[in-house]
Write a protein that holds these residues in place. Structure first.
Motif, PDB file in Angstrom:
ATOM      1  N   ALA A  21      51.875 -41.576 -80.921  1.00 12.63           N
ATOM      2  CA  ALA A  21      50.801 -42.113 -80.081  1.00 12.63           C
ATOM      3  C   ALA A  21      51.335 -43.185 -79.142  1.00 12.63           C
ATOM      4  N   TYR A  22      52.270 -44.000 -79.612  1.00 11.49           N
ATOM      5  CA  TYR A  22      52.856 -45.020 -78.734  1.00 11.49           C
ATOM      6  C   TYR A  22      53.610 -44.366 -77.583  1.00 11.49           C
ATOM      7  N   LEU A  23      54.402 -43.348 -77.871  1.00 11.46           N
ATOM      8  CA  LEU A  23      55.140 -42.659 -76.803  1.00 11.46           C
ATOM      9  C   LEU A  23      54.179 -41.999 -75.821  1.00 11.46           C
ATOM     10  N   ALA A  24      53.068 -41.479 -76.323  1.00  9.29           N
ATOM     11  CA  ALA A  24      52.080 -40.848 -75.442  1.00  9.29           C
ATOM     12  C   ALA A  24      51.391 -41.865 -74.542  1.00  9.29           C
ATOM     13  N   GLU A  43      51.129 -56.732 -77.659  1.00  7.29           N
ATOM     14  CA  GLU A  43      49.689 -56.578 -77.916  1.00  7.29           C
ATOM     15  C   GLU A  43      49.107 -55.428 -77.098  1.00  7.29           C
ATOM     16  N   ALA A  44      49.499 -55.346 -75.839  1.00  2.00           N
ATOM     17  CA  ALA A  44      49.005 -54.255 -74.992  1.00  2.00           C
ATOM     18  C   ALA A  44      49.508 -52.911 -75.497  1.00  2.00           C
ATOM     19  N   ALA A  45      50.748 -52.880 -75.985  1.00  2.00           N
ATOM     20  CA  ALA A  45      51.325 -51.646 -76.511  1.00  2.00           C
ATOM     21  C   ALA A  45      50.561 -51.165 -77.740  1.00  2.00           C
ATOM     22  N   ILE A  46      50.254 -52.089 -78.633  1.00  2.00           N
ATOM     23  CA  ILE A  46      49.518 -51.725 -79.858  1.00  2.00           C
ATOM     24  C   ILE A  46      48.099 -51.277 -79.507  1.00  2.00           C
ATOM     25  N   GLU A  47      47.465 -51.979 -78.576  1.00  2.00           N
ATOM     26  CA  GLU A  47      46.106 -51.613 -78.174  1.00  2.00           C
ATOM     27  C   GLU A  47      46.067 -50.211 -77.575  1.00  2.00           C
ATOM     28  N   ARG A  48      47.029 -49.924 -76.697  1.00  2.00           N
ATOM     29  CA  ARG A  48      47.068 -48.600 -76.063  1.00  2.00           C
ATOM     30  C   ARG A  48      47.417 -47.522 -77.085  1.00  2.00           C
ATOM     31  N   ARG A  49      48.345 -47.830 -77.999  1.00  2.00           N
ATOM     32  CA  ARG A  49      48.685 -46.872 -79.051  1.00  2.00           C
ATOM     33  C   ARG A  49      47.463 -46.534 -79.880  1.00  2.00           C
ATOM     34  N   ASN A  50      46.697 -47.543 -80.264  1.00  2.00           N
ATOM     35  CA  ASN A  50      45.497 -47.311 -81.068  1.00  2.00           C
ATOM     36  C   ASN A  50      44.450 -46.511 -80.297  1.00  2.00           C
TER      37      ASN A  50
END
Length: 236
Positions: free
Chosen positions: A201-204, A220-227
């Motif tokens: 999901a992070y790579l996507a 934080e932005a990376a985790i939010e977007r991954r989720n």
């Protein structure tokens, strides 16, 4: 009264014919120099050169674009699902352009007009293939029209799996990594088949803007977007 209705109907028909003629003339001008989409059949991207010792251990890698090409059959379903959910949930249903998604994006952008929010895009995976392989990234009406026309033609010439294969092997993920296999190695030192759902999901999330979701500078932005991608996977 009937004569008046006929008069307005005639004016309307004349205007409609004029608009149709202008549109046909415009499309003729735009399409006369379209790139040849058949080059996609011969796609051969630059890949990483790897040197191994006699015992099989990796000694060195050399690449301008860190990429390992993977056929679509070697890419796990969960990886495909993550990118389709993040980028184009109707990928297997639309003919190249997602009319429903486009209408939704227009409605959202009109609603957010003047709010300072980033405009919502509606480019399908096929449109991104057309842009990345055949067109420039210019934000112009002409380029978007060409992109849409090429997308329809690409969909007629190639299977959905072939289009998805081209997309997943070409896109840029940041940190000089191109394609899903190169990104898996760069970010997680894993093969694509070893990725967890969270890692997938992070790579996507990265193709929208790798610098915006840097794992250390924008954690934080990376985790939010991954989720967000995981939520879309659940929904879809």
């Amino acid at each position: 009264m009937i004569r008046l209705i006929g008069y307005f109907f005639g004016i309307g028909a004349f205007l409609l014919l004029g608009v149709a003629g202008a549109a046909a003339l415009y499309l003729g001008v735009v399409t006369k120099d379209l790139p040849d989409y058949e080059v996609l059949a011969k796609y051969s991207p630059p890949v990483t050169t790897r040197f191994h010792a006699g015992n099989g251990a990796l000694m060195a890698e050399y690449a301008r674009e860190r990429r390992l090409y993977l056929p679509i059959q070697a890419i796990p379903d969960r990886v495909k699902a993550a990118f389709i959910s993040a980028e184009d949930k109707n990928f297997y249903q639309h003919p190249g352009v997602d009319i429903t998604g486009l209408a939704r994006a227009i409605a959202v952008n009109l609603q957010n007009f003047g709010s300072g929010r980033r405009p919502v895009g509606a480019s399908t995976i096929t449109q991104q293939v057309a842009k990345n392989f055949l067109l420039s990234s210019d934000q112009t009406i002409d380029r978007k029209v060409k992109e849409a026309i090429l997308s329809f033609r690409i969909e007629q010439a190639y299977s959905k799996d072939r289009i998805l294969e081209l997309y997943l092997n070409e896109i840029f993920f940041g940190l000089n990594s191109y394609g899903i296999a190169g990104a898996a190695l760069t970010y997680f030192d894993k093969s694509v088949t070893e990725l967890t759902i969270a890692e997938t999901a992070y790579l996507a999330a990265l193709p929208k803007g790798p610098a915006n979701y840097h794992p250390f500078r924008k954690t934080e932005a990376a985790i939010e977007r991954r989720n967000w991608v995981i939520d879309r996977m659940v929904e879809n």
